[in-house]
Write a protein that holds these residues in place. Structure first.
Motif, PDB file in Angstrom:
ATOM      1  N   ALA A   1      25.586   1.494  73.028  1.00 14.36           N
ATOM      2  CA  ALA A   1      24.810   2.237  72.417  1.00 14.36           C
ATOM      3  C   ALA A   1      23.153   1.832  72.932  1.00 14.36           C
ATOM      4  O   ALA A   1      22.345   2.386  72.721  1.00 14.36           O
ATOM      5  CB  ALA A   1      24.992   2.048  70.728  1.00 14.36           C
ATOM      6  N   SER A   2      23.038   0.182  72.988  1.00 15.84           N
ATOM      7  CA  SER A   2      21.648  -0.177  73.232  1.00 15.84           C
ATOM      8  C   SER A   2      21.691   0.240  74.795  1.00 15.84           C
ATOM      9  O   SER A   2      20.142   0.619  74.754  1.00 15.84           O
ATOM     10  CB  SER A   2      21.743  -1.502  72.993  1.00 15.84           C
ATOM     11  N   ARG A   3      22.408   0.399  75.456  1.00 15.45           N
ATOM     12  CA  ARG A   3      22.015   0.685  76.824  1.00 15.45           C
ATOM     13  C   ARG A   3      21.560   2.364  76.860  1.00 15.45           C
ATOM     14  O   ARG A   3      20.887   2.605  77.693  1.00 15.45           O
ATOM     15  CB  ARG A   3      23.086   0.461  77.838  1.00 15.45           C
ATOM     16  N   LEU A   4      22.131   3.124  76.041  1.00 16.19           N
ATOM     17  CA  LEU A   4      22.092   4.729  76.117  1.00 16.19           C
ATOM     18  C   LEU A   4      21.093   4.899  75.320  1.00 16.19           C
ATOM     19  O   LEU A   4      20.715   6.069  75.372  1.00 16.19           O
ATOM     20  CB  LEU A   4      23.237   5.222  75.893  1.00 16.19           C
ATOM     21  N   GLY A   5      20.659   4.079  74.271  1.00 15.02           N
ATOM     22  CA  GLY A   5      19.782   4.668  73.315  1.00 15.02           C
ATOM     23  C   GLY A   5      20.087   5.364  72.469  1.00 15.02           C
ATOM     24  O   GLY A   5      19.614   6.230  71.677  1.00 15.02           O
ATOM     25  N   TRP A   6      21.451   5.335  71.986  1.00 15.78           N
ATOM     26  CA  TRP A   6      22.122   6.086  70.931  1.00 15.78           C
ATOM     27  C   TRP A   6      22.147   5.572  69.762  1.00 15.78           C
ATOM     28  O   TRP A   6      22.032   4.213  69.532  1.00 15.78           O
ATOM     29  CB  TRP A   6      23.653   6.151  71.365  1.00 15.78           C
ATOM     30  N   ALA A   7      21.899   6.013  68.500  1.00 20.02           N
ATOM     31  CA  ALA A   7      22.277   5.606  67.303  1.00 20.02           C
ATOM     32  C   ALA A   7      23.661   5.327  67.045  1.00 20.02           C
ATOM     33  O   ALA A   7      24.627   6.193  66.902  1.00 20.02           O
ATOM     34  CB  ALA A   7      21.674   6.642  66.128  1.00 20.02           C
ATOM     35  N   LEU A   8      24.074   4.163  66.813  1.00 22.82           N
ATOM     36  CA  LEU A   8      25.444   3.760  66.777  1.00 22.82           C
ATOM     37  C   LEU A   8      26.095   4.441  65.598  1.00 22.82           C
ATOM     38  O   LEU A   8      27.263   4.850  65.675  1.00 22.82           O
ATOM     39  CB  LEU A   8      25.625   1.979  66.643  1.00 22.82           C
ATOM     40  N   GLN A   9      25.163   4.571  64.552  1.00 24.33           N
ATOM     41  CA  GLN A   9      25.887   5.115  63.426  1.00 24.33           C
ATOM     42  C   GLN A   9      26.335   6.658  63.299  1.00 24.33           C
ATOM     43  O   GLN A   9      27.018   6.963  62.495  1.00 24.33           O
ATOM     44  CB  GLN A   9      24.949   4.967  62.112  1.00 24.33           C
ATOM     45  N   ASP A  10      25.708   7.362  64.370  1.00 23.62           N
ATOM     46  CA  ASP A  10      25.835   8.583  64.534  1.00 23.62           C
ATOM     47  C   ASP A  10      26.963   8.975  65.388  1.00 23.62           C
ATOM     48  O   ASP A  10      27.211   9.823  65.586  1.00 23.62           O
ATOM     49  CB  ASP A  10      24.454   9.298  64.903  1.00 23.62           C
ATOM     50  N   ALA A  11      27.533   7.918  66.233  1.00 22.79           N
ATOM     51  CA  ALA A  11      28.504   8.243  67.111  1.00 22.79           C
ATOM     52  C   ALA A  11      29.787   7.696  66.771  1.00 22.79           C
ATOM     53  O   ALA A  11      30.199   6.660  66.065  1.00 22.79           O
ATOM     54  CB  ALA A  11      28.074   7.269  68.536  1.00 22.79           C
ATOM     55  N   ALA A  12      31.144   8.745  67.051  1.00 21.51           N
ATOM     56  CA  ALA A  12      32.350   8.184  66.648  1.00 21.51           C
ATOM     57  C   ALA A  12      32.603   6.979  67.567  1.00 21.51           C
ATOM     58  O   ALA A  12      32.252   7.020  68.786  1.00 21.51           O
ATOM     59  CB  ALA A  12      33.169   9.278  66.917  1.00 21.51           C
ATOM     60  N   THR A  13      33.280   5.915  67.138  1.00 20.88           N
ATOM     61  CA  THR A  13      33.906   4.874  67.830  1.00 20.88           C
ATOM     62  C   THR A  13      35.501   4.731  67.970  1.00 20.88           C
ATOM     63  O   THR A  13      35.963   4.879  66.961  1.00 20.88           O
ATOM     64  CB  THR A  13      33.112   3.423  67.316  1.00 20.88           C
TER      65      THR A  13
ATOM     66  N   ALA B   1      29.254  16.408  69.897  1.00 14.40           N
ATOM     67  CA  ALA B   1      29.625  15.222  69.467  1.00 14.40           C
ATOM     68  C   ALA B   1      29.208  14.151  70.151  1.00 14.40           C
ATOM     69  O   ALA B   1      29.284  14.303  71.537  1.00 14.40           O
ATOM     70  CB  ALA B   1      31.008  15.120  68.753  1.00 14.40           C
ATOM     71  N   ARG B   2      28.886  13.047  70.121  1.00 14.57           N
ATOM     72  CA  ARG B   2      28.893  11.611  70.943  1.00 14.57           C
ATOM     73  C   ARG B   2      29.987  10.676  70.259  1.00 14.57           C
ATOM     74  O   ARG B   2      30.294  10.238  69.352  1.00 14.57           O
ATOM     75  CB  ARG B   2      27.758  11.087  70.980  1.00 14.57           C
ATOM     76  N   VAL B   3      30.610  10.343  71.648  1.00 15.38           N
ATOM     77  CA  VAL B   3      31.958   9.403  71.111  1.00 15.38           C
ATOM     78  C   VAL B   3      31.785   8.304  72.128  1.00 15.38           C
ATOM     79  O   VAL B   3      31.480   8.352  73.327  1.00 15.38           O
ATOM     80  CB  VAL B   3      33.079  10.113  71.484  1.00 15.38           C
ATOM     81  N   LEU B   4      32.162   7.065  71.653  1.00 22.74           N
ATOM     82  CA  LEU B   4      32.077   5.757  72.347  1.00 22.74           C
ATOM     83  C   LEU B   4      33.457   5.328  72.153  1.00 22.74           C
ATOM     84  O   LEU B   4      34.208   5.430  71.438  1.00 22.74           O
ATOM     85  CB  LEU B   4      31.137   4.649  71.970  1.00 22.74           C
ATOM     86  N   VAL B   5      34.131   5.211  73.639  1.00 26.18           N
ATOM     87  CA  VAL B   5      35.422   4.781  73.766  1.00 26.18           C
ATOM     88  C   VAL B   5      35.763   3.502  74.593  1.00 26.18           C
ATOM     89  O   VAL B   5      35.235   3.556  75.596  1.00 26.18           O
ATOM     90  CB  VAL B   5      36.026   5.980  74.354  1.00 26.18           C
ATOM     91  N   LEU B   6      36.474   2.713  74.023  1.00 30.71           N
ATOM     92  CA  LEU B   6      37.178   1.639  74.543  1.00 30.71           C
ATOM     93  C   LEU B   6      38.246   1.667  75.285  1.00 30.71           C
ATOM     94  O   LEU B   6      39.204   2.301  74.462  1.00 30.71           O
ATOM     95  CB  LEU B   6      37.092   0.236  73.465  1.00 30.71           C
ATOM     96  N   THR B   7      38.425   1.749  76.726  1.00 27.12           N
ATOM     97  CA  THR B   7      39.509   2.016  77.226  1.00 27.12           C
ATOM     98  C   THR B   7      40.459   0.664  77.459  1.00 27.12           C
ATOM     99  O   THR B   7      39.979  -0.337  77.191  1.00 27.12           O
ATOM    100  CB  THR B   7      39.321   2.766  78.675  1.00 27.12           C
TER     101      THR B   7
ATOM    102  N   ALA C   1      31.018   6.629  77.222  1.00 27.39           N
ATOM    103  CA  ALA C   1      30.403   7.291  76.513  1.00 27.39           C
ATOM    104  C   ALA C   1      30.325   8.753  76.664  1.00 27.39           C
ATOM    105  O   ALA C   1      30.209   9.218  77.736  1.00 27.39           O
ATOM    106  CB  ALA C   1      28.871   6.820  76.520  1.00 27.39           C
ATOM    107  N   ILE C   2      30.833   9.451  75.763  1.00 30.03           N
ATOM    108  CA  ILE C   2      30.867  11.107  76.198  1.00 30.03           C
ATOM    109  C   ILE C   2      30.142  11.851  75.044  1.00 30.03           C
ATOM    110  O   ILE C   2      30.040  11.609  74.006  1.00 30.03           O
ATOM    111  CB  ILE C   2      32.559  11.344  75.694  1.00 30.03           C
ATOM    112  N   GLU C   3      29.322  12.614  75.920  1.00 28.13           N
ATOM    113  CA  GLU C   3      28.693  13.919  75.118  1.00 28.13           C
ATOM    114  C   GLU C   3      29.628  15.030  75.321  1.00 28.13           C
ATOM    115  O   GLU C   3      29.562  15.556  76.481  1.00 28.13           O
ATOM    116  CB  GLU C   3      27.276  13.972  75.655  1.00 28.13           C
ATOM    117  N   ILE C   4      30.033  15.637  74.152  1.00 26.17           N
ATOM    118  CA  ILE C   4      31.025  16.497  74.066  1.00 26.17           C
ATOM    119  C   ILE C   4      30.555  17.938  74.397  1.00 26.17           C
ATOM    120  O   ILE C   4      29.666  18.535  73.567  1.00 26.17           O
ATOM    121  CB  ILE C   4      31.952  16.619  72.877  1.00 26.17           C
ATOM    122  N   VAL C   5      30.772  18.871  75.431  1.00 24.13           N
ATOM    123  CA  VAL C   5      30.594  19.990  75.672  1.00 24.13           C
ATOM    124  C   VAL C   5      31.788  20.805  75.789  1.00 24.13           C
ATOM    125  O   VAL C   5      32.702  20.532  76.364  1.00 24.13           O
ATOM    126  CB  VAL C   5      29.772  20.121  77.146  1.00 24.13           C
TER     127      VAL C   5
END
Length: 414
Positions: free
Chosen positions: A122-134, A153-159, A215-219
């Motif tokens: 989130a810090s690298r992307l400048g995303w608000a962590l509380q607004d992204a699904a993890t 939606a914005r989604v952070l995924v640990l693979t 990090a996915i920005e859903i389209v």
């Protein structure tokens, strides 16, 4: 002197220290964490963790065993003696701290976390962590991402590994989200950190580091498989042979079932599994067991569960009431099929713990008679639901009624 023998709790000095490590290893640790590792007579961790902190470790080194429970037992067996556990990032975000806390009281542990991979991303992307699904897909089914595929939606995924981003891109394409923007963040915080941006449909990144976050920005494409957030999903989203609680009736039934976080549902006579699936979609903590006598339908329920992103749905192939015996005790029961068979309702009622809820639907006169009798004997709520749909009549349109449904809802007395 005061008698403290009956004290409700006893404060225990922490003997277990859990220390989070980043990819920068000991360079990212504070002086206190370094001191604790150096002084520890026993250190547990993954092979990578032991290597990263190797210069500080003077005591015994124990790499995680397989199955992992063996290492947990070894740590618990040392209760009261100083032990250090090395973990990735924040040990209490999908980490080893969560597992250990199931066996060891918080008062016995001290944790020194490092930034989680989600925080770093989130810090690298400048995303608000509380607004992204993890979402953690580390060692977990890829299908768990599906409920989060919402337009915009914005989604952070640990693979799990180096193949995770490619598999994730393929799932996005197969589900109608091929234009989604996919950022792969590798080895965050270390000397091999790399960030690359892609479109899912054109994903071709090679030599991916096994430690990565996507990090996915859903389209969404016009035909994307978007799962609405309300109860009563479109019947067409389900694979079924006609044995399905129809959309409108399903929404009313789920309302009657009144899901509460973490509850376990029995879906008896599950058909396509639509009730159990929507139950589990209500919250990630929801649990369900679908009981279905037909082998073909039971297999279909499993496929539906995967496509809806709830692969944790348990499918029991067998005929009630026999198939109900030995199952985990339910908080809530739905009887959608087979309820008129001898012993089914009585077995379900007996299995329900005090305060538990039961909802049963009837479309046949035989099942309706069963529900009327139970209502007369036990009380609860009995309603009749009639639904009609507009359909062509020649060149005009008229109402075509569906089969009426009788629904009994009941709460077992405490």
């Amino acid at each position: 002197m005061a008698d403290v023998s009956n004290s409700a709790s006893v404060i225990v000095a922490p003997w277990l220290v859990i220390i989070g490590l980043g990819e920068d290893g000991v360079a990212g640790l504070g002086d206190e964490a370094k001191r604790l590792i150096a002084a520890a007579p026993v250190v547990f961790g993954g092979a990578r963790h032991i290597e990263l902190a190797g210069a500080l470790i003077t005591g015994e080194r124990h790499i995680w065993q397989s199955p992992f429970e063996k290492s947990v037992e070894a740590i618990v067996a040392r209760r009261g003696s100083a032990v250090v556990v090395l973990a990735s990032g924040d040990p209490f975000l999908f980490g080893v701290g969560v597992t250990l806390a199931r066996r060891i009281d918080a008062e016995e542990m001290r944790t020194i976390p490092a930034p989680s991979s989600f925080s770093l991303a989130a810090s690298r992307l400048g995303w608000a962590l509380q607004d992204a699904a993890t979402v953690s897909l580390h060692g977990r089914p890829l299908d768990l991402i599906r409920p989060h595929l919402q337009p915009g939606a914005r989604v952070l995924v640990l693979t799990s590994d180096e193949d995770g981003p490619k598999a994730l891109a393929a799932l996005l394409c197969d589900s109608g989200f091929g234009q989604s923007r996919l950022t792969v963040l590798e080895a965050l915080g270390g000397g091999r950190e790399r960030i690359s941006r892609h479109i899912a449909s054109c994903f071709a990144l090679e030599d991916v580091h096994p430690l990565n976050v996507c990090a996915i920005e859903i389209v969404a494409d016009a035909d994307a498989r978007v799962l609405p957030l309300a109860a009563g999903l479109d019947d067409a989203l389900f694979e079924h042979d006609g044995q399905i609680t129809k959309r409108e009736m399903r929404a009313l039934t789920l309302s009657a079932l009144a899901p509460r976080k973490g509850e376990l549902l029995w879906d008896v006579g599950a058909g396509s599994g639509s009730i159990a699936i929507e139950w589990m979609l209500a919250d990630p903590a929801m649990r369900a067991i679908a009981i279905e006598a037909s082998p073909e339908r039971a297999a279909r329920i499993g496929r539906n569960a995967a496509r809806f992103g709830v692969p944790g749905l348990t499918v029991v192939e067998g005929e009630a009431p026999g198939a109900l015996r030995g199952l985990a005790s339910p908080d809530v029961i739905f009887v959608g099929g087979g309820g008129s068979e001898p012993g089914v309702m009585d077995t379900a009622i007996a299995a329900l713990h005090p305060g538990g809820r039961l909802v049963a639907n009837a479309v046949t006169t035989e099942m309706e008679a069963v529900l009327i009798a139970h209502h007369a004997r036990l009380g609860g709520s009995l309603i009749r639901i009639d639904i009609a749909r507009a359909s062509p009549i020649g060149t005009m349109t008229g109402w075509r009624p569906a089969m009426p449904v009788t629904q009994w809802s009941w709460v077992k007395p405490s």
